[in-house]
Design a protein around this motif. Structure first.
Motif, short mmCIF file in Angstrom:
data_model
loop_
_atom_site.label_atom_id
_atom_site.label_comp_id
_atom_site.label_asym_id
_atom_site.label_seq_id
_atom_site.Cartn_x
_atom_site.Cartn_y
_atom_site.Cartn_z
N UNK A 1 0.81 -1.20 0.00
CA UNK A 1 0.00 0.00 0.00
C UNK A 1 0.86 1.27 0.00
N UNK A 2 2.16 1.07 -0.01
CA UNK A 2 3.07 2.21 -0.07
C UNK A 2 4.31 1.80 -0.85
N UNK B 1 -0.58 5.08 -9.49
CA UNK B 1 -1.01 4.18 -8.42
C UNK B 1 -2.17 4.70 -7.57
N UNK B 2 -2.64 5.91 -7.82
CA UNK B 2 -3.69 6.45 -6.95
C UNK B 2 -4.98 5.65 -7.04
N UNK B 3 -5.27 5.09 -8.23
CA UNK B 3 -6.51 4.32 -8.37
C UNK B 3 -6.49 3.04 -7.54
N UNK B 4 -5.28 2.62 -7.14
CA UNK B 4 -5.15 1.43 -6.31
C UNK B 4 -5.03 1.77 -4.83
N UNK C 1 -2.53 3.25 -3.54
CA UNK C 1 -1.13 3.04 -3.15
C UNK C 1 -0.42 4.38 -3.07
N UNK C 2 0.19 4.65 -1.95
CA UNK C 2 0.91 5.90 -1.72
C UNK C 2 2.35 5.77 -2.20
N UNK C 3 2.87 6.82 -2.81
CA UNK C 3 4.27 6.86 -3.23
C UNK C 3 5.01 7.84 -2.33
N UNK C 4 6.03 7.36 -1.68
CA UNK C 4 6.79 8.17 -0.71
C UNK C 4 8.22 8.34 -1.21
N UNK C 5 8.66 9.59 -1.37
CA UNK C 5 10.00 9.90 -1.85
C UNK C 5 10.89 10.38 -0.71
N UNK C 6 12.13 9.93 -0.71
CA UNK C 6 13.12 10.40 0.26
C UNK C 6 14.38 10.80 -0.50
N UNK C 7 14.85 12.02 -0.24
CA UNK C 7 16.06 12.51 -0.89
C UNK C 7 17.13 12.67 0.17
N UNK C 8 18.26 12.00 -0.03
CA UNK C 8 19.28 11.89 1.01
C UNK C 8 20.46 12.82 0.73
#
Length: 361
Positions: A31-32, A66-69, A71-78
């Motif tokens: 879910x993510x 993925x929004x229709x499913x 499902x969340x998309x999480x971005x991390x910039x290091x």
């Protein structure tokens, strides 16, 4: 009774195992989706230019996919770049990573369970910059001087290859570990005598702060750097359909970037990371965006990573080994290319970096 007890126990274990496998097969998809990028924009902004993944992030294409499913998309910039990405992978904080060649190799050789699934930002250049009023005109002129390099990143590997070709190594200089922003600032204040940088260094030149005394432009492709998208083995095992969909979005984006009509639009888009449009133009001057945006895991890409591993081992950056046949997984990008009918769009390179001639073509 005693004789038949082991047989019943075995049947019970087998039934339990089959039930577990069946349950896993029917498990809901993730879910993510957590994606890490090796770097940040200027001032720590959560965006990074270059490659299809950069555009996918800026345009919110995965979020749309993925929004229709639900499902969340999480971005991390290091800010800590590749080494920080490897730490996040080790602690299971991200599922995918956009990262350069050296940290990718270091992570895998150190035991991280990952697979490379997409080339993303290939054939990139490295530059050696010095203060504008420096008397140095060559790498050799800086022997014994203070030179900055972001250790553990693709810039360090490229720099070491360049030095080796001249019979030199980091030990011939006072090599200092600095991230990109710190190195740029140190050049401006002349606290260092030189720095290995990428496209971000052009803004220092435009401001009259620095000049380039060495560039990989015009040099053999072996001096360039590569980047890739990788996925953890666990996420791929549990969510192969999501991996395929994500790669297809990236390949479609790579195609859009590759079109000449979109060149300025793409470079303007990437400048949202704080590297000026003029700097991106200079990085790609005389270069086809189509060539630099190829997602293909072709023979050159694989041969480059194998050679890079040997070089990194020689420079004592890496100790372990890697099974490349099990690590580099081209099936997702190949399937995406087929579904999008782009089989003959990007030019494949052979192991030496020459255009690969296809049979019958």
């Amino acid at each position: 009774m005693t004789i038949h007890q082991p047989q019943r126990t075995w049947r019970t274990l087998l039934t339990t195992a089959l039930l577990l496998l069946s349950t896993a097969a029917l498990a809901d998809p993730a879910k993510i989706i957590r994606i890490g990028a090796a770097g940040t924009g200027t001032g720590g902004r959560p965006v990074q230019g270059g490659g299809s993944i950069g555009s996918v992030n800026i345009q919110g294409l995965l979020e749309e996919e993925f929004k229709k499913d639900g499902i969340k998309v999480e971005w991390s910039f290091f800010k800590g770049a590749g080494p920080a990405v490897n730490e996040a992978l080790a602690n299971k904080l991200i599922d995918f990573a956009w990262v350069g060649d050296l940290p990718t190799l270091i992570g895998k050789a150190s035991g991280l369970k990952t697979k490379i699934i997409l080339a993303n930002g290939v054939l990139s250049h490295t530059y050696l910059l010095v203060p504008a009023d420096s008397t140095a005109t060559s790498i050799e002129d800086l022997k014994g001087k203070k030179i900055a390099v972001f250790k553990g990143t693709k810039m360090q590997l490229a720099a070491n290859k360049i030095l080796e070709q001249r019979g030199l190594s980091e030990r011939d200089f006072k090599t200092i570990n600095m991230d990109v922003a710190t190195a740029q600032a140190a050049l401006a204040t002349k606290d260092i005598d030189g720095a290995w940088l990428t496209q971000g260094g052009f803004q220092l030149i435009d401001r009259g702060i620095a000049k380039i005394i060495y560039s990989t432009k015009g040099q053999p492709l072996s001096q360039t750097s590569q980047a890739n998208l990788l996925v953890t083995e666990e996420f791929e095992r549990d969510n192969p359909q999501l991996v395929q969909r994500l790669v297809k979005v990236a390949v479609k984006s790579a195609h859009e970037i590759s079109l000449d009509a979109n060149r300025d639009k793409t470079l303007q888009e990437w400048s949202k990371d704080g590297v000026p449009f003029s700097s991106w133009k200079k990085e790609y001057d005389g270069t086809s965006l189509k060539q630099r945006s190829s997602p293909l895991l072709d023979e050159f890409f694989i041969a480059f990573y194998k050679d890079a591993l040997q070089s990194a081992q020689k420079y004592r950056m890496i100790r372990g080994n890697i099974n490349f046949d099990q690590w580099i997984e081209p099936k997702y990008v190949n399937q995406a290319v087929k579904e999008l009918k782009l089989e003959n769009f990007w030019l494949e390179l052979d192991a030496k970096g020459n255009p690969k001639v296809k049979r019958g073509g």
